[in-house]
Design a protein around this motif. Structure first.
Motif, mmCIF file in Angstrom:
data_model
loop_
_atom_site.group_PDB
_atom_site.id
_atom_site.type_symbol
_atom_site.label_atom_id
_atom_site.label_comp_id
_atom_site.label_asym_id
_atom_site.label_seq_id
_atom_site.Cartn_x
_atom_site.Cartn_y
_atom_site.Cartn_z
ATOM 1 N N LEU A 209 0.841 -1.201 0.000
ATOM 2 C CA LEU A 209 0.000 0.000 0.000
ATOM 3 C C LEU A 209 0.874 1.248 0.000
ATOM 4 N N LEU A 210 1.978 1.239 0.734
ATOM 5 C CA LEU A 210 2.864 2.396 0.779
ATOM 6 C C LEU A 210 3.315 2.802 -0.626
ATOM 7 N N ALA A 211 3.629 1.846 -1.476
ATOM 8 C CA ALA A 211 4.079 2.158 -2.832
ATOM 9 C C ALA A 211 2.978 2.854 -3.621
ATOM 10 N N GLU A 212 1.742 2.396 -3.442
ATOM 11 C CA GLU A 212 0.604 3.043 -4.114
ATOM 12 C C GLU A 212 0.418 4.471 -3.592
ATOM 13 N N MET A 213 0.528 4.628 -2.284
ATOM 14 C CA MET A 213 0.372 5.952 -1.683
ATOM 15 C C MET A 213 1.407 6.932 -2.228
ATOM 16 N N ILE A 214 2.663 6.482 -2.308
ATOM 17 C CA ILE A 214 3.730 7.361 -2.778
ATOM 18 C C ILE A 214 3.583 7.649 -4.264
ATOM 19 N N TYR A 215 3.143 6.664 -5.021
ATOM 20 C CA TYR A 215 2.928 6.888 -6.460
ATOM 21 C C TYR A 215 1.919 8.016 -6.667
ATOM 22 N N TYR A 216 0.788 7.928 -6.013
ATOM 23 C CA TYR A 216 -0.228 8.973 -6.175
ATOM 24 C C TYR A 216 0.224 10.287 -5.548
ATOM 25 N N GLY A 217 0.968 10.184 -4.447
ATOM 26 C CA GLY A 217 1.496 11.401 -3.847
ATOM 27 C C GLY A 217 2.401 12.156 -4.800
ATOM 28 N N LYS A 218 3.245 11.425 -5.529
ATOM 29 C CA LYS A 218 4.109 12.047 -6.527
ATOM 30 C C LYS A 218 3.287 12.627 -7.671
ATOM 31 N N TRP A 298 0.185 12.111 -0.723
ATOM 32 C CA TRP A 298 0.511 13.479 -1.158
ATOM 33 C C TRP A 298 1.197 14.245 -0.023
ATOM 34 N N ASN A 299 0.672 14.121 1.174
ATOM 35 C CA ASN A 299 1.277 14.802 2.327
ATOM 36 C C ASN A 299 2.704 14.315 2.571
ATOM 37 N N ILE A 300 2.907 12.995 2.464
ATOM 38 C CA ILE A 300 4.238 12.424 2.691
ATOM 39 C C ILE A 300 5.221 12.926 1.638
ATOM 40 N N VAL A 301 4.804 12.916 0.378
ATOM 41 C CA VAL A 301 5.688 13.363 -0.700
ATOM 42 C C VAL A 301 5.996 14.849 -0.567
ATOM 43 N N ASP A 302 4.994 15.649 -0.203
ATOM 44 C CA ASP A 302 5.240 17.078 0.016
ATOM 45 C C ASP A 302 6.306 17.286 1.091
ATOM 46 N N ASP A 303 6.191 16.536 2.175
ATOM 47 C CA ASP A 303 7.164 16.673 3.259
ATOM 48 C C ASP A 303 8.548 16.212 2.809
ATOM 49 N N TYR A 304 8.602 15.150 2.031
ATOM 50 C CA TYR A 304 9.894 14.664 1.532
ATOM 51 C C TYR A 304 10.565 15.727 0.661
ATOM 52 N N GLN A 305 9.814 16.302 -0.264
ATOM 53 C CA GLN A 305 10.394 17.320 -1.139
ATOM 54 C C GLN A 305 10.851 18.529 -0.340
ATOM 55 N N PHE A 306 10.043 18.943 0.624
ATOM 56 C CA PHE A 306 10.359 20.129 1.420
ATOM 57 C C PHE A 306 11.581 19.885 2.306
ATOM 58 N N ASN A 307 11.616 18.760 2.997
ATOM 59 C CA ASN A 307 12.697 18.489 3.954
ATOM 60 C C ASN A 307 14.003 18.080 3.274
ATOM 61 N N GLN A 308 13.901 17.411 2.129
ATOM 62 C CA GLN A 308 15.120 16.975 1.429
ATOM 63 C C GLN A 308 15.523 17.953 0.332
ATOM 64 N N ASP A 309 14.657 18.896 0.004
ATOM 65 C CA ASP A 309 14.933 19.935 -0.989
ATOM 66 C C ASP A 309 15.387 19.322 -2.321
ATOM 67 N N VAL A 310 14.586 18.379 -2.836
ATOM 68 C CA VAL A 310 14.927 17.742 -4.107
ATOM 69 C C VAL A 310 14.157 18.416 -5.239
ATOM 70 N N ALA A 311 14.772 18.485 -6.405
ATOM 71 C CA ALA A 311 14.125 19.056 -7.581
ATOM 72 C C ALA A 311 13.011 18.134 -8.061
ATOM 73 N N LEU A 312 12.081 18.688 -8.810
ATOM 74 C CA LEU A 312 10.920 17.920 -9.250
ATOM 75 C C LEU A 312 11.333 16.718 -10.089
ATOM 76 N N ASP A 313 12.275 16.895 -10.998
ATOM 77 C CA ASP A 313 12.677 15.772 -11.847
ATOM 78 C C ASP A 313 13.347 14.675 -11.028
ATOM 79 N N VAL A 314 14.100 15.058 -10.003
ATOM 80 C CA VAL A 314 14.748 14.075 -9.132
ATOM 81 C C VAL A 314 13.703 13.321 -8.312
ATOM 82 N N LEU A 315 12.737 14.041 -7.794
ATOM 83 C CA LEU A 315 11.655 13.418 -7.032
ATOM 84 C C LEU A 315 10.930 12.377 -7.877
ATOM 85 N N MET A 316 10.534 12.765 -9.092
ATOM 86 C CA MET A 316 9.759 11.862 -9.930
ATOM 87 C C MET A 316 10.574 10.642 -10.364
ATOM 88 N N ALA A 317 11.890 10.778 -10.418
ATOM 89 C CA ALA A 317 12.749 9.673 -10.842
ATOM 90 C C ALA A 317 13.095 8.721 -9.703
#
Length: 337
Positions: A209-218, A298-317
């Motif tokens: 389920l976590l993988a599905e959650m992160i996929y949609y979050g991204k 979505w909330n988890i991915v937002d926090d990951y991007q904010f706290n790790q400061d990753v670019a959008l292309d890096v996040l999606m990859a």
């Protein structure tokens, strides 16, 4: 291609602590570097050409003029010959109900410039973050509720009849909670979400389920980054009230996932309760909106991007859902936080 057809292609999208009830959010403009790119989108209104065609010969000319549309949307390969497809379209367009539907679409979407401009800006943003992105051709059509939206690398076809106002007499045969998301403000977010899939790397061996959650979050994070001025309600398809109430009850929602060890659930039936389309997430409450697993992702991915400061292309990859979760530092927001 009948008016009563139910074949549907649904595509079933920064921090999101503010809940805008309108379409636009303040202080959200794309940078001039993005906007000033040399890129133009022109939407071809094919429903007008096809509905003014009166003979098989005229239809065949349109098939030749728009081969990608004819193959992908009209599915020419399913017909024994162009003549048979043309004859079917001619008969459909002479149906009185279809004529009324077409007239309704023409009235509702006579001016489509707002969607065209929003889509152009979205493509500019995607091109900025992903230079390899090639702008597809964009068409509109009225199919008699045969297909809502097709998005491929080469073309996009918007079935305008699906996006008439939810109060319109003609409606697709969908559950009400889904039909309400087929409205004009959802068109561009749905297209952007569909495009995001080509950049959204996953681990095909991870069936939790976590993988599905992160996929949609991204997916949602990508859509918000590309369309920063679009209200969250048009991305995830919740009402503003449902978004606000979900955040008010985020601790309760998260506790349910943790206490039931849902993140590592692999049973497809259980996963569907939190990811699949439904009017509510009854495992939590009949008042909780459906797809809460996607919302949490979505909330988890937002926090990951904010706290790790990753670019959008890096996040999606990034295909590792566990890594995104662990490094997100996610915790539920308290009501007054």
């Amino acid at each position: 291609m009948r008016l009563t057809s139910t074949r549907t292609i649904y595509f079933p999208l920064l921090l999101i602590l503010a809940f805008a009830c309108g379409k636009k959010e303040e202080g959200c403009e794309l940078s001039s570097e993005i906007i000033n790119q040399d890129l133009t989108v022109k939407i071809t209104r094919l429903e007008q050409d096809f509905f003014t065609a009166k003979t098989v010969t005229e239809f065949k000319y349109l098939f030749e003029a728009h081969p990608e549309f004819t193959k992908e949307y009209l599915q020419m390969d399913l017909y024994p010959s162009p003549d048979s497809l043309a004859a079917e379209l001619l008969a459909i367009h002479q149906d009185s109900s279809m004529k009324v539907l077409y007239d309704s679409v023409e009235v509702a979407f006579r001016d489509f410039s707002d969607v065209e401009k929003d889509l152009e800006n979205a493509f500019k943003a995607i091109k900025y973050y992903f230079p390899q992105f090639q702008v597809p051709k964009v068409y509109t059509f009225t199919s008699g509720f045969n297909s809502d939206l097709i998005v491929t690398d080469d073309l996009i076809v918007i079935g305008l009849d699906y996006f008439l106002a939810p109060t319109h007499t003609f409606q697709p045969e969908l559950p009400r909670y889904m039909a309400e998301r087929y409205d004009r403000p959802f068109i561009v977010p749905m297209i952007v979400m569909a495009i995001s899939a080509r950049f959204n790397e996953t681990n095909p061996q991870d069936n939790r389920l976590l993988a599905e959650m992160i996929y949609y979050g991204k997916t949602y994070h990508f859509t918000k980054a590309i369309l920063p001025c679009t209200s969250d309600q048009y991305i995830i398809g919740y009402t503003p009230e449902a978004i606000s109430e979900s955040f008010d009850n985020e601790e309760l929602i998260w506790s349910h996932f943790v206490e039931n060890e849902l993140l590592y659930e692999t049973n497809p039936f259980e996963i569907r309760k939190y990811i699949g389309e439904a009017p509510f997430t009854d495992a939590i409450s009949t008042k909780a909106p459906g797809r809460l697993g996607r919302w949490l992702g979505w909330n988890i991915v937002d926090d990951y991007q904010f706290n790790q400061d990753v670019a959008l292309d890096v996040l999606m990859a990034e295909p590792d859902a566990e890594k995104i979760f662990r490094k997100s530092g996610y915790r539920p927001r308290k009501v007054n936080e």
